[in-house]
Design an enzyme around this catalytic site. Structure first.
Site, PDB file in Angstrom:
ATOM      1  N   ARG A  98      21.620  19.822  40.018  1.00 40.58           N
ATOM      2  CA  ARG A  98      21.663  19.419  38.610  1.00 40.58           C
ATOM      3  C   ARG A  98      22.909  20.027  37.966  1.00 40.58           C
ATOM      4  NH1 ARG A  98      16.418  19.904  40.160  1.00 40.58           N
ATOM      5  NH2 ARG A  98      14.799  18.705  39.124  1.00 40.58           N
ATOM      6  N   HIS A 101      20.782  23.391  34.537  1.00 40.67           N
ATOM      7  CA  HIS A 101      19.408  23.691  34.973  1.00 40.67           C
ATOM      8  C   HIS A 101      19.254  23.555  36.488  1.00 40.67           C
ATOM      9  CE1 HIS A 101      17.656  23.719  30.843  1.00 40.67           C
ATOM     10  NE2 HIS A 101      18.628  22.865  30.595  1.00 40.67           N
ATOM     11  N   ARG A 138       8.638  22.446  35.504  1.00 39.45           N
ATOM     12  CA  ARG A 138       9.782  23.105  36.149  1.00 39.45           C
ATOM     13  C   ARG A 138      10.465  24.007  35.122  1.00 39.45           C
ATOM     14  NH1 ARG A 138      15.322  22.349  37.057  1.00 39.45           N
ATOM     15  NH2 ARG A 138      16.036  23.091  39.090  1.00 39.45           N
ATOM     16  N   ASN A 174      12.988  23.788  26.096  1.00 43.45           N
ATOM     17  CA  ASN A 174      13.560  25.093  26.441  1.00 43.45           C
ATOM     18  C   ASN A 174      12.662  26.197  25.900  1.00 43.45           C
ATOM     19  OD1 ASN A 174      15.866  24.202  27.775  1.00 43.45           O
ATOM     20  ND2 ASN A 174      17.149  24.252  25.948  1.00 43.45           N
ATOM     21  N   PHE A 187      27.866  17.631  24.355  1.00 41.69           N
ATOM     22  CA  PHE A 187      27.181  18.315  25.462  1.00 41.69           C
ATOM     23  C   PHE A 187      28.107  18.607  26.648  1.00 41.69           C
ATOM     24  CE2 PHE A 187      24.088  18.548  29.040  1.00 41.69           C
ATOM     25  CZ  PHE A 187      23.370  19.644  28.604  1.00 41.69           C
ATOM     26  N   ARG A 384      20.358  12.331  24.665  1.00 41.14           N
ATOM     27  CA  ARG A 384      19.613  12.754  25.857  1.00 41.14           C
ATOM     28  C   ARG A 384      18.894  11.561  26.471  1.00 41.14           C
ATOM     29  NH1 ARG A 384      15.787  17.728  24.779  1.00 41.14           N
ATOM     30  NH2 ARG A 384      15.853  17.892  27.035  1.00 41.14           N
ATOM     31  N   TYR A 388      19.538  11.225  30.762  1.00 40.28           N
ATOM     32  CA  TYR A 388      18.655  11.686  31.839  1.00 40.28           C
ATOM     33  C   TYR A 388      18.426  10.644  32.930  1.00 40.28           C
ATOM     34  CZ  TYR A 388      17.825  16.025  29.366  1.00 40.28           C
ATOM     35  OH  TYR A 388      18.007  17.239  28.770  1.00 40.28           O
ATOM     36  N   ARG A 395      21.731  12.167  41.230  1.00 37.80           N
ATOM     37  CA  ARG A 395      21.132  13.242  42.027  1.00 37.80           C
ATOM     38  C   ARG A 395      20.319  12.711  43.187  1.00 37.80           C
ATOM     39  NH1 ARG A 395      17.535  16.863  41.136  1.00 37.80           N
ATOM     40  NH2 ARG A 395      16.210  15.635  39.775  1.00 37.80           N
TER      41      ARG A 395
HETATM   42 FE1  HDD Z   1      19.187  18.659  29.086  1.00 35.37          FE
HETATM   43  C1  HDD Z   1      18.429  18.861  32.369  1.00 35.37           C
HETATM   44  C2  HDD Z   1      16.545  20.734  28.327  1.00 35.37           C
HETATM   45  C3  HDD Z   1      20.194  18.768  25.802  1.00 35.37           C
HETATM   46  C4  HDD Z   1      21.532  16.350  29.760  1.00 35.37           C
HETATM   47  N1  HDD Z   1      17.779  19.613  30.141  1.00 35.37           N
HETATM   48  C5  HDD Z   1      17.617  19.558  31.493  1.00 35.37           C
HETATM   49  C6  HDD Z   1      16.482  20.338  31.884  1.00 35.37           C
HETATM   50  C7  HDD Z   1      15.951  20.872  30.748  1.00 35.37           C
HETATM   51  C8  HDD Z   1      16.765  20.409  29.653  1.00 35.37           C
HETATM   52  C9  HDD Z   1      14.758  21.780  30.656  1.00 35.37           C
HETATM   53  C10 HDD Z   1      16.013  20.552  33.313  1.00 35.37           C
HETATM   54  C11 HDD Z   1      14.989  19.547  33.714  1.00 35.37           C
HETATM   55  C12 HDD Z   1      14.509  19.860  35.119  1.00 35.37           C
HETATM   56  O1  HDD Z   1      13.923  20.926  35.296  1.00 35.37           O
HETATM   57  O2  HDD Z   1      14.750  19.033  35.983  1.00 35.37           O
HETATM   58  N2  HDD Z   1      18.548  19.626  27.427  1.00 35.37           N
HETATM   59  C13 HDD Z   1      17.381  20.352  27.304  1.00 35.37           C
HETATM   60  C14 HDD Z   1      17.153  20.651  25.904  1.00 35.37           C
HETATM   61  C15 HDD Z   1      18.178  20.121  25.195  1.00 35.37           C
HETATM   62  C16 HDD Z   1      19.051  19.457  26.149  1.00 35.37           C
HETATM   63  C17 HDD Z   1      15.951  21.417  25.385  1.00 35.37           C
HETATM   64  C18 HDD Z   1      18.425  20.119  23.731  1.00 35.37           C
HETATM   65  C19 HDD Z   1      17.502  20.169  22.839  1.00 35.37           C
HETATM   66  N3  HDD Z   1      20.620  17.751  27.993  1.00 35.37           N
HETATM   67  C20 HDD Z   1      20.840  17.900  26.641  1.00 35.37           C
HETATM   68  C21 HDD Z   1      21.874  16.976  26.222  1.00 35.37           C
HETATM   69  C22 HDD Z   1      22.244  16.259  27.348  1.00 35.37           C
HETATM   70  C23 HDD Z   1      21.450  16.774  28.439  1.00 35.37           C
HETATM   71  C24 HDD Z   1      22.387  16.824  24.806  1.00 35.37           C
HETATM   72  C25 HDD Z   1      23.268  15.174  27.513  1.00 35.37           C
HETATM   73  C26 HDD Z   1      23.728  14.429  26.603  1.00 35.37           C
HETATM   74  N4  HDD Z   1      19.921  17.815  30.784  1.00 35.37           N
HETATM   75  C27 HDD Z   1      20.860  16.859  30.817  1.00 35.37           C
HETATM   76  C28 HDD Z   1      21.092  16.302  32.202  1.00 35.37           C
HETATM   77  C29 HDD Z   1      20.054  17.095  33.040  1.00 35.37           C
HETATM   78  C30 HDD Z   1      19.427  18.019  32.022  1.00 35.37           C
HETATM   79  C31 HDD Z   1      22.498  16.342  32.668  1.00 35.37           C
HETATM   80  C32 HDD Z   1      20.562  17.800  34.286  1.00 35.37           C
HETATM   81  C33 HDD Z   1      19.596  17.460  35.373  1.00 35.37           C
HETATM   82  C34 HDD Z   1      18.689  16.515  34.786  1.00 35.37           C
HETATM   83  O3  HDD Z   1      19.059  16.247  33.510  1.00 35.37           O
HETATM   84  O4  HDD Z   1      17.729  16.030  35.332  1.00 35.37           O
HETATM   85  O5  HDD Z   1      20.858  14.947  32.235  1.00 35.37           O
END
Ligand code: HDD
Length: 716
Positions: A98, A101, A138, A174, A187, A384, A388, A395
């Site tokens: 990832r 995270h 997770r 979070n 982001f 978001r 996702y 992935r």
């Molecule tokens: Fe995110 C993963 C939480 C903003 C793009 N995010 C990810 C995970 C968590 C969060 C807990 C791990 C999920 C797992 O265990 O597989 N993210 C947050 C929170 C945010 C946040 C609480 C703001 C309130 N995230 C955020 C933004 C973006 C992303 C603004 C993109 C525009 N986040 C991702 C991602 C991930 C991710 C790149 C990486 C792996 C995945 O999604 O599955 O898409």
């Protein structure tokens, strides 16, 4: 000629070695059913409980230790399809981690609803008291790579998949209720700033470097979140002891189509606990897997961690009157303004069978919401919802990732999406389109209208512009509220962590800009940091909106809300030769009765002989079981022999670290030589308690349920 000669010599030598090894290790010569492999280890042939080994195609494998070669020492043959298949699969074992995270750990569980919320949401998870929904959670750190350590100062991910009977609901939150940025378009910049610097590939898993603080200083909207991040929330003792938040404002929608706003909270039943920074740093060396081991151990032992799910529900009138924009993810709704209503409990009760299949392949997506839950126009959430889905394809490599067992909904799935890489489903029927005029199984599924997820018909108006709403402009008032809601001990920790992190920045202007912003939060905060950095206090930066003075919110402090309990925590019991057997037994029983666990530590892992002549084996040799791994410690030395512990440097560190991490220390037997050697003689305080008698043990147990000895005098 010369070359030929050398080659011949070398060949001769190897021949001799081979002749020797032939009798010793050639598996073919063994006919007993057990085969001796190349390393001299025993390898079991199928028999007993072992199923016959096969290739991925199901063909029985003759020999898994020797590839097929032409002649005893000849080349490996391409005809060895079993070998080729094995290596082919191995070569492709890794998938992209990832982007954020990456490091995480998870478990299965169940959510139980306490009461019907039908008046405010039609989500079936909240249908009524006793309604159970399976979940998968997770937890993660954000910045570090897959192989990084657990106790980084970082936000923790708390992502929950509810397998509801109307489709999956992913609450991807979070352990901190606000975020660094207001708009998802920033982001990638945020993540690039916090990750390793691209020209050098470090630092790993930490925000303590120039690029992160450069970004933060230039983006004052991040200030509030950094206060949380610099607080002890970012170094939790355990996943089991941290809160979780959905962060954004979502919508609840009931069967009549009426909507209210909602914010989601997870409250740990064990209460919140964190470690101190110096401890975190040492835990990372002593046990980089500290958090995942903790979750694994707790669930293995049947101590199932639980969280209560709470909701803050409010209407348009509240949202309009609120000082901040409820669409701004850098803001909370203080619990004192809208109380958190507890609506259910989640219990994590099952470990994964396979970390890759489940924890690595689980795909969370904010856009997964069931009927009854909907989005707001929070620009971070909207972004978001786009991101996702995309990331899962990258992935997991196939659009069919939702068919993986951990991702598959547990309700019926029927649609006309077809084919694609790794299609696991043999989708029946003649049609794969709609409308069609077929009947029966060939007809396929049909839309369900109002029974489906009907988006809340929010009014949308205005001209299309790239703009940040004026209502998002206040970046400091809530940061200040967080600061004034902390106890003095917590405030000290915040000052120290800002100073630590900014102290790692090499460019003075970056430090200055951040401290200038923090002056808008609180002058004491900014001057405390400036002092520790040895720099003059800069003038305050100009805030984009006036700072509003708010009431403190007691809910924001960890220490003010700590639970008086030792439940779920661990005592490190260091024993010496001749330790009083009765004291050791009594202490162990009392800790277990209080819901904690005891880990015995001795100079050697073989343990020590106790006063009654019995041997108590240790779980850790003291060199591998430093006191940072435990919530409280006790040393039970023999009546003599405390000298042996005193001579052991890790035993000295055991007590000095426990002391300087403000831990409660129990002492019995001849501990004086150890305390003296550790420089603690004459420095003991009322949190260093005797544990020799039953009465003393009772008092000690009561004390370890309480807070650390925060006012301990650490001056030498
Ligand atoms: Fe995110 C993963 C939480 C903003 C793009 N995010 C990810 C995970 C968590 C969060 C807990 C791990 C999920 C797992 O265990 O597989 N993210 C947050 C929170 C945010 C946040 C609480 C703001 C309130 N995230 C955020 C933004 C973006 C992303 C603004 C993109 C525009 N986040 C991702 C991602 C991930 C991710 C790149 C990486 C792996 C995945 O999604 O599955 O898409």
């Amino acid at each position: 000629m010369a070359t030929k000669k050398t080659t011949k010599k070398a060949t001769k030598k190897t021949s001799a070695a081979r002749a020797k090894s032939k009798t010793k290790t050639n598996p073919k010569s063994a006919t007993t059913g057990d085969e001796v492999g190349n390393g001299g280890e025993l390898h079991q042939r199928a028999g007993g409980d072992s199923p016959p080994m096969t290739t991925a195609q199901g063909g029985p494998v003759e020999d898994d230790n020797n590839s097929l070669r032409a002649g005893d020492r000849g080349p490996t043959l391409i005809a060895d399809h079993a070998f080729r298949e094995k290596i082919f699969h191995f070569d492709h074992e890794r998938i992209p981690e990832r982007v954020v995270h990456a490091r995480g750990y998870g478990a299965h569980g169940v959510f139980e609803c306490h009461e019907s919320l039908a008046d405010i949401t039609r989500a079936s998870v909240f249908a009524g008291a006793g309604k159970k929904t399976e979940t998968f959670v997770r937890f993660s750190t954000v910045a570090g790579n897959l192989g990084s350590f657990d106790l980084a100062r970082d936000v923790r991910g708390f992502a929950t998949k509810f397998y509801t009977d109307e489709g999956n609901w992913d609450l991807v939150g979070n352990n901190i209720p606000v975020f660094f940025i207001q708009d998802a378009v920033k982001f990638p910049d945020l993540v690039h700033a916090v990750k390793e610097e691209p020209d050098r590939g470090f630092p790993q898993a930490q925000s303590a470097h120039d690029t992160f603080w450069d970004f933060v200083g230039l983006m004052p909207e991040a200030t509030h979140m950094t206060l949380w991040q610099m607080s002890d929330r970012a170094i939790p003792r355990s996943f089991r002891m941290m809160e979780g938040f959905g962060v954004h404002t979502f919508r609840f929608v009931n069967a009549a189509g009426e909507s209210q706003f909602v914010k989601f909270h997870w409250k740990p039943v064990l209460g919140m606990q964190s470690v101190v920074w110096n401890e975190a740093v040492k835990i990372n060396g002593a046990d980089p897997d500290f958090h995942r081991r903790d979750l694994f151990d707790a669930i293995s032992a049947g101590d199932f961690p639980q969280w209560e799910l709470g909701v803050q529900v409010f209407d348009d009138a509240f949202a309009d009157a609120f000082d901040f924009d409820i669409l701004d993810a850098t803001k909370i709704v203080p619990e004192e303004l809208v109380p958190v209503r507890i609506v259910g409990t989640m219990t994590l009760n099952r470990l994964v069978d396979n970390v890759f299949a489940e924890i690595e392949q689980v795909a969370f997506m904010t856009q997964n919401v069931p009927p009854g839950i909907d989005f707001t126009n929070d620009p971070l959430l909207q972004g978001r919802n786009f991101s996702y889905l995309d990331t899962q394809l990258k992935r997991l490599g196939s659009t069919n990732f939702s068919q993986l067992p951990v991702n598959a909904p547990k309700c019926p799935v029927a649609h006309f999406q077809r084919d694609g890489h790794m299609q696991m489903s043999t989708q029946p029927g003649r049609t794969a389109y709609e409308p069609n005029s077929f009947t029966g199984a060939d007809r396929g599924p049909r839309e369900v209208g109002a029974d489906g997820h009907v988006p809340f018909p929010d009014e949308v108006a205005g001209s299309m512009r790239r703009i940040r709403a004026e209502s998002f402009a206040d970046h400091y008032s809530q940061a200040r509220q967080f600061w004034i809601s902390q106890t003095p001990v917590e405030q000290d920790h915040i000052v120290a962590s800002y100073a630590f992190e900014l102290g790692k920045c090499e460019i003075p202007a970056i430090r200055e800009r951040v401290v200038a912003n923090l002056r808008n939060v609180d002058k004491e905060l900014a001057s405390g940091i400036a002092d520790k950095l040895g720099m003059p206090l800069p003038a305050a930066s100009k805030p984009a909106a006036p700072v509003v003075e708010m009431e403190p919110s007691p809910a924001l402090s960890i220490l003010d809300n700590a639970k008086e309990t030792f439940e779920g925590r661990k005592l490190g019991l260091l024993i010496g030769e001749g330790a009083d057997a009765a004291a050791v037994k009594r202490l162990t029983k009392a800790v277990e009765k209080a819901g904690g666990t005891v880990e015995v530590i001795a100079i050697a892992v073989g343990g020590a002989i106790l006063s009654d002549g019995s041997t108590l084996a240790a779980k850790q040799a003291v060199a591998g079981g430093p006191s940072v791994l435990y919530d409280a410690v006790a040393v039970v030395a023999g009546s003599e022999g405390g000298k042996a512990l005193a001579d052991e440097p890790p035993a000295r560190d055991f007590v000095t670290d426990a002391f300087s991490h403000f831990k409660v220390i129990g002492l019995a037997g001849a501990t004086d030589p150890l305390l003296e050697a550790a420089g603690l003689a004459g420095r003991l305080d009322d949190a260093c308690l005797p544990v020799g008698t039953a009465k003393e043990t009772t008092a000690y147990i009561a004390r370890i349920a309480g807070p650390r000895k925060w006012d301990r005098d650490l001056s030498a």
